[in-house]
Scaffold this motif. Structure first.
Motif, short mmCIF file in Angstrom:
data_model
loop_
_atom_site.label_atom_id
_atom_site.label_comp_id
_atom_site.label_asym_id
_atom_site.label_seq_id
_atom_site.Cartn_x
_atom_site.Cartn_y
_atom_site.Cartn_z
N VAL A 156 -12.93 70.45 -3.66
CA VAL A 156 -13.32 69.32 -4.49
C VAL A 156 -14.61 69.70 -5.21
O VAL A 156 -15.59 70.09 -4.57
N THR A 157 -14.61 69.61 -6.53
CA THR A 157 -15.77 70.07 -7.31
C THR A 157 -16.56 68.92 -7.93
O THR A 157 -17.63 69.14 -8.50
N GLY A 158 -16.02 67.70 -7.86
CA GLY A 158 -16.75 66.59 -8.47
C GLY A 158 -16.16 65.25 -8.09
O GLY A 158 -15.08 65.16 -7.49
N LEU A 159 -16.89 64.20 -8.41
CA LEU A 159 -16.48 62.83 -8.13
C LEU A 159 -16.13 62.12 -9.43
O LEU A 159 -16.68 62.42 -10.49
N LEU A 160 -15.22 61.17 -9.35
CA LEU A 160 -14.94 60.29 -10.47
C LEU A 160 -15.80 59.04 -10.27
O LEU A 160 -15.66 58.33 -9.26
N VAL A 161 -16.71 58.82 -11.19
CA VAL A 161 -17.65 57.70 -11.07
C VAL A 161 -17.61 56.87 -12.36
O VAL A 161 -17.66 57.43 -13.46
N LYS A 162 -17.54 55.56 -12.19
CA LYS A 162 -17.55 54.68 -13.37
C LYS A 162 -18.31 53.40 -13.02
O LYS A 162 -18.05 52.77 -12.00
N ASP A 163 -19.26 53.04 -13.89
CA ASP A 163 -20.04 51.80 -13.73
C ASP A 163 -20.68 51.71 -12.34
O ASP A 163 -20.65 50.66 -11.69
N GLY A 164 -21.25 52.84 -11.89
CA GLY A 164 -21.96 52.83 -10.61
C GLY A 164 -21.08 52.74 -9.39
O GLY A 164 -21.54 52.41 -8.29
N ARG A 165 -19.80 53.08 -9.54
CA ARG A 165 -18.85 52.99 -8.42
C ARG A 165 -17.98 54.23 -8.40
O ARG A 165 -17.53 54.69 -9.45
N VAL A 166 -17.73 54.77 -7.21
CA VAL A 166 -16.88 55.95 -7.11
C VAL A 166 -15.43 55.53 -7.30
O VAL A 166 -15.00 54.47 -6.83
N LYS A 167 -14.66 56.36 -8.01
CA LYS A 167 -13.27 56.05 -8.32
C LYS A 167 -12.29 57.10 -7.81
O LYS A 167 -11.08 56.97 -7.98
N VAL B 125 -14.86 57.09 -1.19
CA VAL B 125 -14.91 58.53 -0.89
C VAL B 125 -15.97 58.78 0.16
O VAL B 125 -17.08 58.23 0.09
N VAL B 126 -15.62 59.61 1.17
CA VAL B 126 -16.58 60.02 2.20
C VAL B 126 -16.81 61.52 2.04
O VAL B 126 -15.88 62.32 2.16
N LEU B 127 -18.06 61.91 1.76
CA LEU B 127 -18.41 63.33 1.63
C LEU B 127 -18.91 63.86 2.97
O LEU B 127 -19.90 63.36 3.52
N SER C 28 -15.63 80.42 1.04
CA SER C 28 -16.40 80.20 -0.18
C SER C 28 -17.33 79.01 -0.06
O SER C 28 -17.06 78.05 0.67
N ALA C 29 -18.44 79.06 -0.82
CA ALA C 29 -19.32 77.91 -0.94
C ALA C 29 -18.69 76.89 -1.88
O ALA C 29 -17.82 77.23 -2.69
N ALA C 30 -19.11 75.63 -1.76
CA ALA C 30 -18.62 74.57 -2.65
C ALA C 30 -19.65 74.34 -3.75
O ALA C 30 -20.83 74.15 -3.47
N LYS C 31 -19.18 74.38 -4.98
CA LYS C 31 -20.10 74.21 -6.12
C LYS C 31 -19.66 73.02 -6.97
O LYS C 31 -18.49 72.70 -7.05
N GLY C 32 -20.65 72.38 -7.59
CA GLY C 32 -20.36 71.29 -8.52
C GLY C 32 -20.81 69.94 -8.03
O GLY C 32 -21.33 69.12 -8.81
N ILE C 33 -20.63 69.66 -6.73
CA ILE C 33 -20.93 68.31 -6.22
C ILE C 33 -22.44 68.05 -6.24
O ILE C 33 -22.88 66.98 -6.68
N THR C 34 -23.25 69.01 -5.77
CA THR C 34 -24.70 68.81 -5.76
C THR C 34 -25.20 68.51 -7.17
O THR C 34 -25.96 67.55 -7.39
N GLU C 35 -24.78 69.34 -8.10
CA GLU C 35 -25.27 69.20 -9.47
C GLU C 35 -24.91 67.82 -10.05
O GLU C 35 -25.72 67.18 -10.72
#
Length: 621
Positions: free
Chosen positions: A123-134, A149-151, A176-183
């Motif tokens: 998983v490289t990113g979250l879907l977020v809209k209007d301050g809520r995870v989707k 979503v639970v990370l 492998s390391a996971a990239k994208g979520i921190t950023e």
């Protein structure tokens, strides 16, 4: 391709497994995302569960209806109750486990749980809209929608592995390391940091000389973690061993200090204070001539050995040379070297007590992403995050544990209110009510709560009630039955405790430090026959409650005094910055953490008693 899920759990370590299981059992449709289906619930470090305070956490997870206790029991190769020489508040169960079977049992348990689906991909990113995870976005661009979503990313977020002067990206060796979520999280306004942990070399047990080590047996009468009837105690156990480093080992290790990533500045993250690397130990405690090394088998049938106490990131040639100077390791063959790993975490002061983030609604963090260390700490957070994600989707009240309810409550309260600048590890000393939070009574404290939210089964609840009722019945009997001098004085003399001149209740006798329930049985034949009708657990519970009655009552009074503050709720949108009389630091900390109750506000570092008084006045208005 995918339905919309109630809960997506990212990461299938100890936190992720508990989160997925809990949410699914409570009726939510769950997707568990992992980079590798073959490493679900992998014990990345030592092959053991429990220990001081950690064992209490495993029992609490089990009492609520979680799985860590059952999985540990099914895969254990040795059981020990630590600190038996101390009072019952300090007793801590610990299992040595078969690493491969532990992971297998967790996977089988999850596959047997209806409502759990799996997806193998980063998983490289979250879907977020209007301050809520989707939902989440994967490495190949798939978008999967979810209500929450639970990370639980463990050490994978921008993970870097260090062995001497070598460094390479990875979440653990070979992965492998996971990239994208921190950023992405940082771009959304989250604060992040770096932490470090490490692991020791693994060696071939056939190459060790155990005659030069101290053998460490399991308990003569092994117990287990789970209160359920699904598991049974071990009938056979594997031994562990203890050996020690020496001056020669230390001198050899020091030859690699100039190439150590810890000492030459390559590692920036803070490591665990209470589980330091061997080079850190000999540097910080230079006056000590030796350090303990625990030699732990990795399973029933494997020859692989975990060298507990020898965690290191020194060059592999230095590790190997130094290790072979440890008694019993002279001919040791290394399977793989130890290494350090640096990874991203997010200071937990950015969370609510439910482990939901303050910035993004329905997004939960659990495990090492919150700055903790240890399987048990991670699993307990996963359990709470999974429970609350499920409850939120079902529009039910959140599930919160107070400091007086459980070690899990202490852990989460500490993280949210105090934060952590180094990997957080649980100790009995962190709990002010530890006499109430014993390992033996986790079911009496928590199973009803787990049952009410739909996690603990009806059978578990009935077993707990039976234990509770039988314990009360036995305590009442011991209060009423009177023993005569002529029948017990000879027995009292034999255990070197004062004889009696008139009849005395069994309860009063049991308060003597020289007498336990087993000694009481031996004093009177009729008493022995009646006590044999009660289980070992009930007798132990009755004995503890009788012996420590006055101390338990004192702690309960303290809890009641504090409960008024815990019940005094603060409005969610209360504006601390608009209260001019608050101290500058108090305003800043309260505004950042947004405590839910006055009790929580009182435990925030930097909030003074004067701030608390002012806050009480304003809230009273």
């Amino acid at each position: 391709m995918f339905p919309k899920y109630d809960v997506i759990v990212v990461g299938a370590g100890h936190a992720g497994c508990e989160a997925a299981h809990a949410a699914a059992v409570m009726g939510s449709k769950v997707l568990l995302c992992t980079m590798n289906m073959n490493t679900i619930a992998q014990m990345s470090c030592n092959p053991a569960m429990g220990g001081v305070a950690k064992g209490q956490i495993v029992r609490e997870i089990d009492a609520l209806g979680g799985m860590s206790g059952i999985i540990s029991d099914k895969s254990m190769i040795q059981f020990r109750m630590l600190n038996r020489s101390k009072g019952p508040a300090m007793w801590s169960p610990r299992t040595q486990n078969d690493r491969m079977r532990f992971a297998e049992e967790w996977r089988l348990a999850l596959e047997a749980t209806p409502n759990v689906d799996f997806w193998q991909e980063m998983v490289t990113g979250l879907l977020v809209k209007d301050g809520r995870v989707k939902g989440v976005r994967t490495g190949i661009g798939i978008e999967i929608e979810a209500e929450s979503v639970v990370l639980t990313n463990g050490t994978f977020l921008n993970g870097i592995i260090h062995i001497g002067e070598k460094q390479f990206g990875g979440g653990r060796t070979g992965e492998s390391a996971a990239k994208g979520i921190t950023e992405q999280l940082v771009s959304l306004g989250f604060e992040s940091g770096r932490m470090k942990t490490g692991t020791p070399p693994r060696v071939d047990g056939r190459s060790l000389d155990y005659s030069k080590m101290e053998v460490q047996h399991g308990d003569d009468q092994p117990e287990k973690f789970s209160y359920s009837e699904e598991t049974t105690p071990l009938k056979a156990q594997r031994n562990c061993w203890i050996t020690y480093t020496n001056k020669e080992v230390h001198e050899t290790l020091e030859t690699g200090f100039d190439r150590s990533p810890m000492f030459n500045g390559r590692i920036q993250g803070l490591g665990p204070r209470y589980c330091p690397s061997i080079e850190d130990k000999i540097n910080r405690f230079a006056e000590r001539e030796r350090h303990q090394i625990f030699v732990e088998p990795e399973g029933w049938d494997t020859v692989e050995i975990y060298v507990n106490g020898f965690s290191t990131s020194l060059p592999e040639d230095v590790q190997y040379a130094a290790m072979r100077k440890i008694p019993g390791f002279e001919n040791a063959k290394m399977f793989r070297p130890g290494y350090a790993i640096e990874y991203d975490f997010f200071p937990p002061t950015q969370l609510k007590l439910t482990l939901e983030t303050q910035l993004i609604e329905n997004l939960y963090f659990a495990g090492q992403i919150n700055g903790t260390t240890g399987y048990e700490e991670a699993a307990s957070q996963g359990l709470i995050a999974g429970i609350n994600a499920s409850l939120k989707v079902q529009e039910k009240d959140p599930f919160l544990l107070k400091r007086s309810d459980a070690y899990i409550g202490v852990l989460i309260d500490d993280l949210i209110n105090k934060g952590t600048e180094e990997p957080y590890r649980m100790f009995t000393s962190r709990a002010e009510f530890r006499l109430l939070l014993r390992q033996d009574n986790a079911d009496l404290r928590l199973t009803e709560m787990g049952f009410e939210i739909g996690l603990a089964s009806d059978t578990r609840f009935q077993n707990m009630m039976d234990k509770k009722n039988k314990t009360a019945e036995l305590i009442q009997f011991l209060k009423e039955v009177k023993l005569a001098p002529e029948s017990i004085n000879e027995g009292l003399e034999s255990i070197e405790t004062a004889t009696i001149k008139e009849k005395i209740t069994a309860e009063k006798l049991l308060k003597r430090p020289q007498l336990g329930i087993n000694e009481l049985k031996n004093l009177d034949q009729n008493l022995d026959q009646i006590l044999n009708n009660y289980s070992k657990e009930v007798k132990e519970q009755a004995e503890i409650q009788i012996k420590y009655d006055s101390y338990i009552q004192k702690e309960q009074l303290m809890v009641e005094k504090l409960s008024n503050m815990e019940n005094f709720r603060i409005p969610e949108k209360f504006d601390y910055l608009a209260v001019p009389a608050l101290s500058a630091e108090g305003k800043q900390k309260l505004h950042k953490i947004k405590p839910e109750t006055l009790g929580q506000a009182s435990r925030i570092s930097g909030v003074s008693p004067a701030d608390l008084s002012i806050l009480t006045v304003y809230l009273g208005r």
